[in-house]
Motif scaffolding. Structure first.
Motif, PDB file in Angstrom:
ATOM      1  N   GLU A  50      72.837   1.909  13.313  1.00 13.37           N
ATOM      2  CA  GLU A  50      73.799   2.774  14.282  1.00 13.37           C
ATOM      3  C   GLU A  50      75.745   2.599  13.928  1.00 13.37           C
ATOM      4  OE1 GLU A  50      73.008   4.237  16.672  1.00 13.37           O
ATOM      5  OE2 GLU A  50      70.417   4.138  16.904  1.00 13.37           O
ATOM      6  N   LEU A  51      75.802   3.524  13.818  1.00 16.03           N
ATOM      7  CA  LEU A  51      77.387   3.171  13.930  1.00 16.03           C
ATOM      8  C   LEU A  51      78.151   2.422  14.606  1.00 16.03           C
ATOM      9  CD1 LEU A  51      79.852   4.222  12.018  1.00 16.03           C
ATOM     10  CD2 LEU A  51      79.784   5.800  13.428  1.00 16.03           C
ATOM     11  N   ALA A  52      78.590   1.191  14.200  1.00 17.83           N
ATOM     12  CA  ALA A  52      79.060   0.433  15.130  1.00 17.83           C
ATOM     13  C   ALA A  52      80.169   1.018  15.791  1.00 17.83           C
ATOM     14  CB  ALA A  52      79.441  -0.869  14.044  1.00 17.83           C
ATOM     15  N   ALA A  53      81.125   1.718  15.446  1.00 19.97           N
ATOM     16  CA  ALA A  53      82.558   2.115  16.104  1.00 19.97           C
ATOM     17  C   ALA A  53      82.329   3.018  15.663  1.00 19.97           C
ATOM     18  CB  ALA A  53      83.265   1.247  16.071  1.00 19.97           C
ATOM     19  N   ALA A  54      83.346   4.265  16.546  1.00 25.58           N
ATOM     20  CA  ALA A  54      83.837   5.517  15.877  1.00 25.58           C
ATOM     21  C   ALA A  54      85.218   6.066  16.250  1.00 25.58           C
ATOM     22  CB  ALA A  54      83.146   7.293  16.281  1.00 25.58           C
ATOM     23  N   GLY A  55      86.463   6.326  15.464  1.00 23.48           N
ATOM     24  CA  GLY A  55      87.534   7.064  16.187  1.00 23.48           C
ATOM     25  C   GLY A  55      88.870   6.427  14.972  1.00 23.48           C
ATOM     26  N   LYS A  56      89.824   6.537  15.433  1.00 20.04           N
ATOM     27  CA  LYS A  56      90.614   7.165  14.328  1.00 20.04           C
ATOM     28  C   LYS A  56      91.273   5.414  14.292  1.00 20.04           C
ATOM     29  CE  LYS A  56      91.866  11.928  13.490  1.00 20.04           C
ATOM     30  NZ  LYS A  56      91.109  11.953  12.270  1.00 20.04           N
ATOM     31  N   VAL A  57      91.792   4.799  13.115  1.00 24.29           N
ATOM     32  CA  VAL A  57      92.521   3.363  13.812  1.00 24.29           C
ATOM     33  C   VAL A  57      93.723   3.587  13.686  1.00 24.29           C
ATOM     34  CG1 VAL A  57      93.419   1.483  12.362  1.00 24.29           C
ATOM     35  CG2 VAL A  57      90.686   2.452  11.248  1.00 24.29           C
ATOM     36  N   GLY A  58      94.239   3.057  14.142  1.00 27.48           N
ATOM     37  CA  GLY A  58      95.853   3.380  15.119  1.00 27.48           C
ATOM     38  C   GLY A  58      95.641   3.875  16.012  1.00 27.48           C
ATOM     39  N   ALA A  59      94.657   4.369  16.576  1.00 29.60           N
ATOM     40  CA  ALA A  59      94.731   5.293  18.194  1.00 29.60           C
ATOM     41  C   ALA A  59      93.008   4.498  18.873  1.00 29.60           C
ATOM     42  CB  ALA A  59      94.167   6.577  17.861  1.00 29.60           C
ATOM     43  N   GLU A  60      92.281   4.927  18.664  1.00 27.61           N
ATOM     44  CA  GLU A  60      90.559   4.331  19.323  1.00 27.61           C
ATOM     45  C   GLU A  60      90.625   2.963  18.764  1.00 27.61           C
ATOM     46  OE1 GLU A  60      90.123   8.628  18.830  1.00 27.61           O
ATOM     47  OE2 GLU A  60      90.736   7.079  17.960  1.00 27.61           O
ATOM     48  N   ILE A  61      90.669   2.564  17.261  1.00 29.74           N
ATOM     49  CA  ILE A  61      89.927   1.682  17.129  1.00 29.74           C
ATOM     50  C   ILE A  61      91.893   0.540  16.844  1.00 29.74           C
ATOM     51  CG2 ILE A  61      88.924   0.513  15.329  1.00 29.74           C
ATOM     52  CD1 ILE A  61      86.868   2.202  16.786  1.00 29.74           C
ATOM     53  N   SER A  62      91.913  -0.833  17.345  1.00 30.03           N
ATOM     54  CA  SER A  62      93.238  -1.414  16.720  1.00 30.03           C
ATOM     55  C   SER A  62      92.375  -1.575  15.402  1.00 30.03           C
ATOM     56  CB  SER A  62      92.870  -2.150  17.350  1.00 30.03           C
ATOM     57  OG  SER A  62      91.951  -3.526  16.883  1.00 30.03           O
ATOM     58  N   ALA A  63      93.087  -1.728  14.658  1.00 32.22           N
ATOM     59  CA  ALA A  63      93.394  -2.305  13.022  1.00 32.22           C
ATOM     60  C   ALA A  63      92.686  -3.921  12.746  1.00 32.22           C
ATOM     61  CB  ALA A  63      95.060  -2.993  12.219  1.00 32.22           C
ATOM     62  N   GLU A  64      92.603  -4.686  13.484  1.00 35.02           N
ATOM     63  CA  GLU A  64      92.090  -5.460  13.549  1.00 35.02           C
ATOM     64  C   GLU A  64      90.789  -5.798  13.213  1.00 35.02           C
ATOM     65  OE1 GLU A  64      91.772  -9.714  12.344  1.00 35.02           O
ATOM     66  OE2 GLU A  64      93.510  -8.371  12.784  1.00 35.02           O
ATOM     67  N   ASP A  65      90.095  -4.357  14.614  1.00 35.00           N
ATOM     68  CA  ASP A  65      88.414  -4.463  15.367  1.00 35.00           C
ATOM     69  C   ASP A  65      88.118  -3.056  13.451  1.00 35.00           C
ATOM     70  OD1 ASP A  65      88.625  -5.437  17.035  1.00 35.00           O
ATOM     71  OD2 ASP A  65      88.362  -3.953  18.441  1.00 35.00           O
ATOM     72  N   ASN A 114      91.574  -5.259   3.833  1.00 38.37           N
ATOM     73  CA  ASN A 114      91.443  -6.779   3.283  1.00 38.37           C
ATOM     74  C   ASN A 114      90.195  -7.447   3.555  1.00 38.37           C
ATOM     75  OD1 ASN A 114      94.276  -6.816   2.132  1.00 38.37           O
ATOM     76  ND2 ASN A 114      94.493  -8.084   3.410  1.00 38.37           N
ATOM     77  N   GLY A 115      89.652  -7.050   5.188  1.00 34.24           N
ATOM     78  CA  GLY A 115      87.982  -7.664   5.592  1.00 34.24           C
ATOM     79  C   GLY A 115      87.021  -7.214   4.731  1.00 34.24           C
ATOM     80  N   ALA A 116      87.450  -6.223   3.845  1.00 29.32           N
ATOM     81  CA  ALA A 116      86.443  -6.502   2.451  1.00 29.32           C
ATOM     82  C   ALA A 116      86.892  -7.032   1.252  1.00 29.32           C
ATOM     83  CB  ALA A 116      86.374  -4.873   2.358  1.00 29.32           C
ATOM     84  N   SER A 117      88.098  -7.029   1.109  1.00 27.20           N
ATOM     85  CA  SER A 117      89.038  -7.706   0.246  1.00 27.20           C
ATOM     86  C   SER A 117      88.019  -9.007   0.542  1.00 27.20           C
ATOM     87  CB  SER A 117      90.058  -7.439  -0.393  1.00 27.20           C
ATOM     88  OG  SER A 117      90.235  -6.064  -0.737  1.00 27.20           O
ATOM     89  N   GLU A 118      88.572  -9.758   1.523  1.00 31.31           N
ATOM     90  CA  GLU A 118      88.672 -11.167   2.393  1.00 31.31           C
ATOM     91  C   GLU A 118      86.686 -11.832   1.685  1.00 31.31           C
ATOM     92  OE1 GLU A 118      90.257 -11.142   5.310  1.00 31.31           O
ATOM     93  OE2 GLU A 118      92.295 -11.339   4.368  1.00 31.31           O
ATOM     94  N   LEU A 119      85.879 -10.579   2.260  1.00 27.91           N
ATOM     95  CA  LEU A 119      84.938 -11.277   2.103  1.00 27.91           C
ATOM     96  C   LEU A 119      84.213 -11.203   1.052  1.00 27.91           C
ATOM     97  CD1 LEU A 119      82.050 -11.806   3.671  1.00 27.91           C
ATOM     98  CD2 LEU A 119      81.579  -8.461   3.130  1.00 27.91           C
ATOM     99  N   LEU A 120      84.592 -10.495  -0.454  1.00 26.39           N
ATOM    100  CA  LEU A 120      84.113 -10.778  -1.434  1.00 26.39           C
ATOM    101  C   LEU A 120      84.731 -11.767  -2.040  1.00 26.39           C
ATOM    102  CD1 LEU A 120      85.020  -6.892  -2.632  1.00 26.39           C
ATOM    103  CD2 LEU A 120      82.592  -8.494  -2.281  1.00 26.39           C
ATOM    104  N   GLY A 121      85.857 -11.690  -2.106  1.00 29.60           N
ATOM    105  CA  GLY A 121      86.609 -13.092  -2.314  1.00 29.60           C
ATOM    106  C   GLY A 121      85.880 -14.708  -1.818  1.00 29.60           C
ATOM    107  N   GLU A 122      85.544 -14.260  -0.056  1.00 34.20           N
ATOM    108  CA  GLU A 122      84.689 -16.004   0.430  1.00 34.20           C
ATOM    109  C   GLU A 122      83.304 -15.815  -0.889  1.00 34.20           C
ATOM    110  OE1 GLU A 122      84.076 -15.644   4.319  1.00 34.20           O
ATOM    111  OE2 GLU A 122      86.056 -14.100   4.074  1.00 34.20           O
ATOM    112  N   ILE A 123      82.721 -14.971  -1.152  1.00 34.64           N
ATOM    113  CA  ILE A 123      81.323 -14.957  -1.240  1.00 34.64           C
ATOM    114  C   ILE A 123      81.666 -15.140  -2.787  1.00 34.64           C
ATOM    115  CG2 ILE A 123      79.776 -13.184  -1.929  1.00 34.64           C
ATOM    116  CD1 ILE A 123      80.163 -11.907   0.493  1.00 34.64           C
TER     117      ILE A 123
END
Length: 155
Positions: A50-65, A114-123
């Motif tokens: 299932e898609l975890a969320a739908a919407g535009k970032v800066g409107a329905e979705i926060s940058a942190e989410d 950065n959510g993707a990039s930071e994960l790749l750095g952690e791993i």
């Protein structure tokens, strides 16, 4: 080049479990190897089919989410790599391309990806340092807020 188990052991240390490979939404494969590189198809934040969320970032979705959704996208991309060649064959992450469905005026795409990039750095540590693009777009498949694709070098 890599010690057997190096990356899968690191995932276990971090308490991260790779998800199953996301079923393609159209006519493509999740990942493809060409020479010493694996290219993943763009991955949206699918969780348990299932898609975890739908919407535009800066409107329905926060940058942190959205940053957390980018992390999910990267995990889905790593699952595609793992299913094709095994995660432990990864030598390094070469490139990350991230797309952010952006509300008008939203300019924080780099922070989201950065959510993707930071994960790749952690791993992967230093082997996870990569070139990157973070692009704002009008729409993504299924209304997803973010999509991430990877290019990795493999043994």
């Amino acid at each position: 080049m890599s010690d057997m188990g190096r990356w899968t052991d690191r995932l276990a240390e971090l308490g991260i479990e790779l998800p199953g490979v996301v079923t393609p939404l159209a006519a493509y494969v999740p990942a493809l190897r060409s020479g010493s590189h694996v290219y993943t198809s763009g991955q949206v934040p699918m969780v348990a089919g299932e898609l975890a969320a739908a919407g535009k970032v800066g409107a329905e979705i926060s940058a942190e989410d959205a940053k957390q959704h980018a992390r999910t996208c990267a995990l889905n991309a790593l699952a595609a790599v793992d299913s094709l060649v095994g995660l432990d064959s990864v030598v390094r992450v070469v490139k990350v391309v991230g797309f952010v469905a952006s509300a008008e005026g939203f300019t924080g795409q780099p922070g989201v990806i950065n959510g993707a990039s930071e994960l790749l750095g952690e791993i992967f540590g230093d082997a996870g340092r990569h070139a990157r693009s973070a692009v704002g777009v009008a729409e993504l498949p299924l209304g997803a807020p973010v999509e991430v694709e990877l290019i990795v070098e493999v043994e």
